[in-house]
Scaffold this active site. Sequence first.
Site, PDB file in Angstrom:
ATOM      1  N   CYS A  68     -10.494  -4.117   4.282  1.00  0.00           N
ATOM      2  CA  CYS A  68     -11.313  -4.065   3.060  1.00  0.00           C
ATOM      3  C   CYS A  68     -12.484  -5.043   3.136  1.00  0.00           C
ATOM      4  O   CYS A  68     -13.643  -4.652   2.919  1.00  0.00           O
ATOM      5  CB  CYS A  68     -10.444  -4.328   1.835  1.00  0.00           C
ATOM      6  SG  CYS A  68      -9.359  -5.762   1.983  1.00  0.00           S
TER       7      CYS A  68
HETATM    8  N1  LIG Z   1      -3.658  -3.420  -0.068  1.00  0.00           N
HETATM    9  C1  LIG Z   1      -4.918  -3.320   0.396  1.00  0.00           C
HETATM   10  O1  LIG Z   1      -5.912  -3.522  -0.335  1.00  0.00           O
HETATM   11  C2  LIG Z   1      -5.167  -2.954   1.813  1.00  0.00           C
HETATM   12  C3  LIG Z   1      -4.133  -2.829   2.729  1.00  0.00           C
HETATM   13  N2  LIG Z   1      -4.415  -2.499   4.038  1.00  0.00           N
HETATM   14  C4  LIG Z   1      -3.364  -2.402   5.053  1.00  0.00           C
HETATM   15  O2  LIG Z   1      -2.531  -1.278   4.807  1.00  0.00           O
HETATM   16  C5  LIG Z   1      -1.212  -1.539   5.279  1.00  0.00           C
HETATM   17  C6  LIG Z   1      -0.254  -1.346   4.114  1.00  0.00           C
HETATM   18  O3  LIG Z   1      -0.588  -2.331   3.138  1.00  0.00           O
HETATM   19  P1  LIG Z   1      -0.121  -2.236   1.629  1.00  0.00           P
HETATM   20  O4  LIG Z   1      -0.035  -0.832   1.201  1.00  0.00           O
HETATM   21  O5  LIG Z   1      -0.974  -3.169   0.870  1.00  0.00           O
HETATM   22  O6  LIG Z   1       1.352  -2.874   1.774  1.00  0.00           O
HETATM   23  P2  LIG Z   1       2.650  -2.701   0.841  1.00  0.00           P
HETATM   24  O7  LIG Z   1       3.464  -3.903   1.107  1.00  0.00           O
HETATM   25  O8  LIG Z   1       2.256  -2.408  -0.547  1.00  0.00           O
HETATM   26  O9  LIG Z   1       3.367  -1.416   1.459  1.00  0.00           O
HETATM   27  C7  LIG Z   1       3.863  -1.414   2.765  1.00  0.00           C
HETATM   28  C8  LIG Z   1       4.667  -0.156   2.993  1.00  0.00           C
HETATM   29  O10 LIG Z   1       5.181  -0.214   4.324  1.00  0.00           O
HETATM   30  C9  LIG Z   1       6.555   0.126   4.305  1.00  0.00           C
HETATM   31  N3  LIG Z   1       7.228  -0.604   5.397  1.00  0.00           N
HETATM   32  C10 LIG Z   1       7.231  -1.938   5.609  1.00  0.00           C
HETATM   33  N4  LIG Z   1       7.905  -2.220   6.751  1.00  0.00           N
HETATM   34  C11 LIG Z   1       8.333  -1.039   7.250  1.00  0.00           C
HETATM   35  C12 LIG Z   1       9.082  -0.668   8.384  1.00  0.00           C
HETATM   36  N5  LIG Z   1       9.506  -1.592   9.263  1.00  0.00           N
HETATM   37  N6  LIG Z   1       9.323   0.643   8.586  1.00  0.00           N
HETATM   38  C13 LIG Z   1       8.892   1.574   7.717  1.00  0.00           C
HETATM   39  N7  LIG Z   1       8.174   1.286   6.600  1.00  0.00           N
HETATM   40  C14 LIG Z   1       7.897   0.000   6.375  1.00  0.00           C
HETATM   41  C15 LIG Z   1       7.054  -0.306   2.943  1.00  0.00           C
HETATM   42  O11 LIG Z   1       8.191   0.460   2.640  1.00  0.00           O
HETATM   43  P3  LIG Z   1       9.042   0.311   1.279  1.00  0.00           P
HETATM   44  O12 LIG Z   1       8.325   1.145   0.271  1.00  0.00           O
HETATM   45  O13 LIG Z   1      10.357   0.878   1.647  1.00  0.00           O
HETATM   46  O14 LIG Z   1       9.046  -1.140   0.957  1.00  0.00           O
HETATM   47  C16 LIG Z   1       5.857   0.006   2.061  1.00  0.00           C
HETATM   48  O15 LIG Z   1       5.898   1.331   1.607  1.00  0.00           O
HETATM   49  C17 LIG Z   1      -1.193  -2.980   5.790  1.00  0.00           C
HETATM   50  O16 LIG Z   1      -1.323  -3.001   7.181  1.00  0.00           O
HETATM   51  C18 LIG Z   1      -2.405  -3.598   5.092  1.00  0.00           C
HETATM   52  O17 LIG Z   1      -2.895  -4.680   5.828  1.00  0.00           O
HETATM   53  C19 LIG Z   1      -5.695  -2.236   4.429  1.00  0.00           C
HETATM   54  C20 LIG Z   1      -6.744  -2.343   3.574  1.00  0.00           C
HETATM   55  C21 LIG Z   1      -6.558  -2.778   2.187  1.00  0.00           C
HETATM   56  C1  LIG Z   2      -5.911 -10.503  -1.134  1.00  0.00           C
HETATM   57  C2  LIG Z   2      -5.326 -10.328   0.249  1.00  0.00           C
HETATM   58  O1  LIG Z   2      -4.359 -10.965   0.602  1.00  0.00           O
HETATM   59  N1  LIG Z   2      -5.924  -9.453   1.048  1.00  0.00           N
HETATM   60  C3  LIG Z   2      -5.475  -9.174   2.381  1.00  0.00           C
HETATM   61  C4  LIG Z   2      -6.354  -8.174   3.039  1.00  0.00           C
HETATM   62  C5  LIG Z   2      -6.080  -6.751   2.643  1.00  0.00           C
HETATM   63  C6  LIG Z   2      -6.598  -5.794   3.672  1.00  0.00           C
HETATM   64  O2  LIG Z   2      -7.744  -5.559   3.892  1.00  0.00           O
HETATM   65  O3  LIG Z   2      -5.696  -5.339   4.473  1.00  0.00           O
HETATM   66  P1  LIG Z   2      -5.903  -5.290   6.004  1.00  0.00           P
HETATM   67  O4  LIG Z   2      -5.628  -6.649   6.438  1.00  0.00           O
HETATM   68  O5  LIG Z   2      -4.998  -4.301   6.581  1.00  0.00           O
HETATM   69  O6  LIG Z   2      -7.288  -4.910   6.231  1.00  0.00           O
HETATM   70  C7  LIG Z   2      -5.507 -10.404   3.278  1.00  0.00           C
HETATM   71  O7  LIG Z   2      -6.407 -11.214   3.156  1.00  0.00           O
HETATM   72  O8  LIG Z   2      -4.693 -10.442   4.216  1.00  0.00           O
END
Ligand SMILES: NC(=O)C1=CN([C@@H]2O[C@H](COP(=O)(O)OP(=O)(O)OC[C@H]3O[C@@H](n4cnc5c(N)ncnc54)[C@H](OP(=O)(O)O)[C@@H]3O)[C@@H](O)[C@H]2O)C=CC1
Ligand SMILES: CC(=O)N[C@@H](CCC(=O)OP(=O)(O)O)C(=O)O
Length: 311
Positions: free
Chosen positions: A115
């Site tokens: 992000c």
């Molecule tokens: N949140 C954000 O703004 C952003 C996030 N990301 C990236 O996207 C990815 C997901 O992040 P986010 O959605 O925030 O994380 P969350 O913690 O909200 O969700 C993670 C998901 O992964 C599942 N999970 C975790 N470990 C395992 C495993 N070993 N096997 C199978 N499933 C698993 C969890 O399952 P369960 O539901 O069972 O707990 C959950 O559904 C990360 O890599 C993050 O860095 C990228 C950009 C922005």
């Molecule tokens: C507020 C906060 O904790 N933000 C996350 C970034 C979220 C994100 O961009 O996820 P990816 O790392 O997959 O890109 C962090 O800084 O690690």
Amino acid sequence: MTHTIFIDGEAGTTGLEIRERLEARPDLELILLGDRRRDVDARREALNGADAVILCLPDDAAREAVAMIENRTVKVIDASTAYRVAPGWAYGFPEMDAGQRDLIARSSFVSNPGCYPTGFIGLMRPLVKTGLVPTTYPVTVNAVSGYSGGGKAMIAEFEAPGAATAYRAYGLSLKHKHVPEMTKHTGLSRDVLFAPAVGNYRQGMLVEVPLHLAALPETPSVERIHGALVEAYEGRQFVEVADLEETEALSGLEPEGLNGTNRLRLHVFGDRNGEQARLVALLDNLGKGASGAAVQNLNIMLGLDEATGLI
Ligand SMILES: NC(=O)C1=CN([C@@H]2O[C@H](COP(=O)(O)OP(=O)(O)OC[C@H]3O[C@@H](n4cnc5c(N)ncnc54)[C@H](OP(=O)(O)O)[C@@H]3O)[C@@H](O)[C@H]2O)C=CC1
Ligand SMILES: CC(=O)N[C@@H](CCC(=O)OP(=O)(O)O)C(=O)O
């Protein structure tokens, strides 16, 4: 023709938002595992049986999922940090260069940008490419994100009764996981200095690069910086450069302004003497910063209009 899509991590923060964007589409069929979403055999079958998979998992789990995919026809989008500077993976920022959309369309492995990097690369890549900012320039990035950026765990922390933290600076060891992709995909040769923070609101972010214009080789004007950005994103639906007049009229900028959209808006603020500028990107961390971008990449990889299902 219907395409089958599997979201690994369907119940996570990013996965749920992708699911919301895809569920209503008649051209797609979602493979949902529900309570079996942690069952390795069920995941392996879905990972190899879908036309496209979107991994919304922590980095290590994303690497494990990729290792489980044996079917070479499956198109893979990874939302984690695991493959953002890895060879063999296309970086999923279609607007970053004239040829990037086609590269994504031809690739079976696409890494969705982080992000913060989406805002930062959006602001800086055109300036480095045109030589206005030298590759050796010591660039600083200040940013604030809503707490959904930290996924389920951070949402639970901030929404717990009595959790009163208003604002938190972090990344204080200067080793944030986004630094390699920010540096590589802007073409800088020196690691960026990244100063992120999280605020007590759910969603939306500002990513800012302050610049001393007089310290740049040609002392570019604010208009020239702005012009380079306008030229880079001309005709792009999801990346817009705010007019200088509109920007000048602003007395403040709030991070929630593009929530629910797949849009990235870039502002160039300048001082009266033309000596300093603040470049600021506004986006939804779960929109163009994650789930929106993943859907845009999916559309491109499936040969569809890239804007299908997005606003
Ligand atoms: N949140 C954000 O703004 C952003 C996030 N990301 C990236 O996207 C990815 C997901 O992040 P986010 O959605 O925030 O994380 P969350 O913690 O909200 O969700 C993670 C998901 O992964 C599942 N999970 C975790 N470990 C395992 C495993 N070993 N096997 C199978 N499933 C698993 C969890 O399952 P369960 O539901 O069972 O707990 C959950 O559904 C990360 O890599 C993050 O860095 C990228 C950009 C922005
Ligand atoms: C507020 C906060 O904790 N933000 C996350 C970034 C979220 C994100 O961009 O996820 P990816 O790392 O997959 O890109 C962090 O800084 O690690």
